[in-house]
Design a protein around this motif. Structure first.
Motif, PDB file in Angstrom:
ATOM      1  N   LYS A  36      36.815 -29.362 105.830  1.00  9.98           N
ATOM      2  CA  LYS A  36      37.179 -30.523 104.994  1.00  9.98           C
ATOM      3  C   LYS A  36      36.105 -30.782 103.941  1.00  9.98           C
ATOM      4  O   LYS A  36      36.410 -31.100 102.794  1.00  9.98           O
ATOM      5  N   LEU A  37      34.845 -30.643 104.360  1.00 12.43           N
ATOM      6  CA  LEU A  37      33.752 -30.835 103.396  1.00 12.43           C
ATOM      7  C   LEU A  37      33.868 -29.840 102.245  1.00 12.43           C
ATOM      8  O   LEU A  37      33.718 -30.195 101.082  1.00 12.43           O
ATOM      9  N   GLU A  38      34.152 -28.597 102.587  1.00 10.63           N
ATOM     10  CA  GLU A  38      34.254 -27.549 101.557  1.00 10.63           C
ATOM     11  C   GLU A  38      35.381 -27.835 100.574  1.00 10.63           C
ATOM     12  O   GLU A  38      35.364 -27.358  99.449  1.00 10.63           O
ATOM     13  N   ASN A  39      36.374 -28.549 101.040  1.00 11.28           N
ATOM     14  CA  ASN A  39      37.533 -28.830 100.186  1.00 11.28           C
ATOM     15  C   ASN A  39      37.572 -30.283  99.723  1.00 11.28           C
ATOM     16  O   ASN A  39      38.630 -30.773  99.330  1.00 11.28           O
ATOM     17  N   ASN A  40      36.412 -30.929  99.799  1.00 11.77           N
ATOM     18  CA  ASN A  40      36.266 -32.311  99.313  1.00 11.77           C
ATOM     19  C   ASN A  40      37.283 -33.263  99.945  1.00 11.77           C
ATOM     20  O   ASN A  40      37.865 -34.104  99.270  1.00 11.77           O
ATOM     21  N   ARG A  41      37.489 -33.080 101.248  1.00 13.59           N
ATOM     22  CA  ARG A  41      38.432 -33.959 101.952  1.00 13.59           C
ATOM     23  C   ARG A  41      37.748 -34.807 103.018  1.00 13.59           C
ATOM     24  O   ARG A  41      38.423 -35.432 103.825  1.00 13.59           O
ATOM     25  N   ALA A  42      36.428 -34.716 103.083  1.00 13.84           N
ATOM     26  CA  ALA A  42      35.713 -35.493 104.102  1.00 13.84           C
ATOM     27  C   ALA A  42      34.932 -36.599 103.415  1.00 13.84           C
ATOM     28  O   ALA A  42      34.623 -36.501 102.220  1.00 13.84           O
ATOM     29  N   ALA A  43      34.587 -37.619 104.198  1.00 17.46           N
ATOM     30  CA  ALA A  43      33.749 -38.684 103.647  1.00 17.46           C
ATOM     31  C   ALA A  43      32.387 -38.090 103.305  1.00 17.46           C
ATOM     32  O   ALA A  43      32.020 -37.037 103.818  1.00 17.46           O
ATOM     33  N   ARG A  44      31.669 -38.769 102.451  1.00 16.09           N
ATOM     34  CA  ARG A  44      30.360 -38.276 102.010  1.00 16.09           C
ATOM     35  C   ARG A  44      29.457 -38.007 103.229  1.00 16.09           C
ATOM     36  O   ARG A  44      29.295 -38.889 104.074  1.00 16.09           O
ATOM     37  N   PRO A  45      28.918 -36.806 103.329  1.00 19.72           N
ATOM     38  CA  PRO A  45      28.106 -36.505 104.517  1.00 19.72           C
ATOM     39  C   PRO A  45      26.778 -37.251 104.512  1.00 19.72           C
ATOM     40  O   PRO A  45      26.276 -37.631 103.446  1.00 19.72           O
TER      41      PRO A  45
END
Lengths: 117, 229
Positions: A36-45
């Motif tokens: 999800k992070l790689e595809n900009n679908r997660a909240a800011r880490p």
């Protein structure tokens, strides 16, 4: 075009020859979160997460924190102390690319070089 | 020309060649030589296809296992699949890669994106529906393909089997194993990271084994490699 946080970590992971699962095990984190992070679908880490991720991808931790839209904690203290000057500084940098370039150049110049100058 | 290719017939041989060609290209690329069990997500990486595991809501028809967004070079896999076996997840990714290779007109997708960036495509024209898979399943093997969608699903699943279980790897993994023994087949399936159904179908396709309908008895097929080799 500038890469997003997700695009950058995906490319760096591929360059290192890791699958999402390989990298997730090293951090450790669930590989679905990484996808999800790689595809900009997660909240800011979190900063902590980014600091644990960056070394595995040979990426600069601080740069990655900024790219994720965060400010490293230690810089945050500095910004808080100088908060009144910050809006003017950023505005001037935005309006004057030459000035911004000069600031960035000086910021990235090695310290011993600065002393010689 | 459309982003989704018009339906066409692919022979088994052609599909297998496509999968082998992909594996060979990976073999020749640093960081990508395939290892078994094959991590299908690495094949996606090689093809510059992003993978995201996420919730895909069920629509009015049925649950959606996965979908491809051709313009984004993105495969979205339903996280619910992780409740099933690892082999099922691998099969689902490989199945989607099969669609990407066989059924998506990649040049057309990229050209479409360029046209959008130049403002040459607008509004509803700029919408390309994702390519949906309701089940990346073994089911397609069990039933007859009745329509073009079924055929596409069959082609993608056959591609997935060839990708995850190329002949030369099967030949290696079957050494010292009795193909007529279920226990041995289960061990092989685990070694290959596939479901037992995937392996059974693949071995039957190759003519290495034969299982009569409604039977659990496995017989060696006419093309089976000798057990002694």
């Amino acid at each position: 075009m500038q890469q997003s946080f997700g695009q950058l970590i995906r490319q760096a992971r591929k360059n290192k020859g890791y699958s999402q699962r390989d990298l997730a095990k090293l951090i450790p984190v669930d590989f679905t979160y990484l996808s999800k992070l790689e595809n900009n679908r997660a909240a800011r880490p979190s900063e902590e997460f980014i600091r644990s991720l960056a070394p595995h991808l040979d990426l600069d931790e601080e740069e990655l924190i900024f790219l994720a839209g965060r400010i490293p904690e230690r810089d945050e203290d500095f910004l808080k102390k100088n908060y009144q000057a910050m809006p003017a500084l950023f505005r001037r940098m935005q309006e004057n690319p030459d000035f911004a370039q000069k600031v960035f150049q000086e910021a990235t110049q090695p310290e011993d070089e600065e002393e010689q100058n | 020309m459309s982003v989704i290719k018009p339906h066409r017939f692919y022979s088994k041989e052609e599909i297998e060649n496509r999968a082998n060609d992909l594996l060979m290209r990976m073999q020749e690329t640093p960081n990508f030589p395939p290892k078994w069990p094959l991590d299908a997500s690495r094949v996606a990486d090689f093809l510059d296809l992003a993978i995201v595991w996420d919730i895909i809501p069920t629509d009015e028809e049925a649950p959606i296992a996965a979908r491809i967004f051709p313009l984004e070079h993105l495969i979205e896999i339903n996280e619910d699949i992780l409740k099933l076996s690892e082999g099922y997840a691998a099969s689902t990714i490989a199945h989607e890669i099969g669609h990407w290779v066989l059924h998506i007109n990649q040049d057309e997708a990229d050209s479409f994106v360029e046209q959008m960036a130049l403002g040459l495509v607008r509004g509803t024209e700029a919408t390309v529906q994702p390519f949906l898979c309701r089940s990346a399943s073994d089911r397609i093997y069990k039933s007859n393909a009745n329509n073009q969608i079924d055929w596409r699903e069959w082609q993608a699943q056959y591609f997935a089997s060839c990708l995850l279980m190329p002949r030369y790897i099967l030949e290696n993994k079957r050494k010292g194993r009795d193909l007529t023994n279920w226990r041995h087949l289960y061990a092989m399936a685990e070694d290959l990271g596939v479901t037992i159904s995937n392996l059974k179908n693949r071995l039957q396709d190759l003519g290495w084994i034969h299982i009569p309908k409604d039977s659990r008895q496995i017989y060696l097929g006419s093309a089976a490699p000798s057990r002694n080799k």
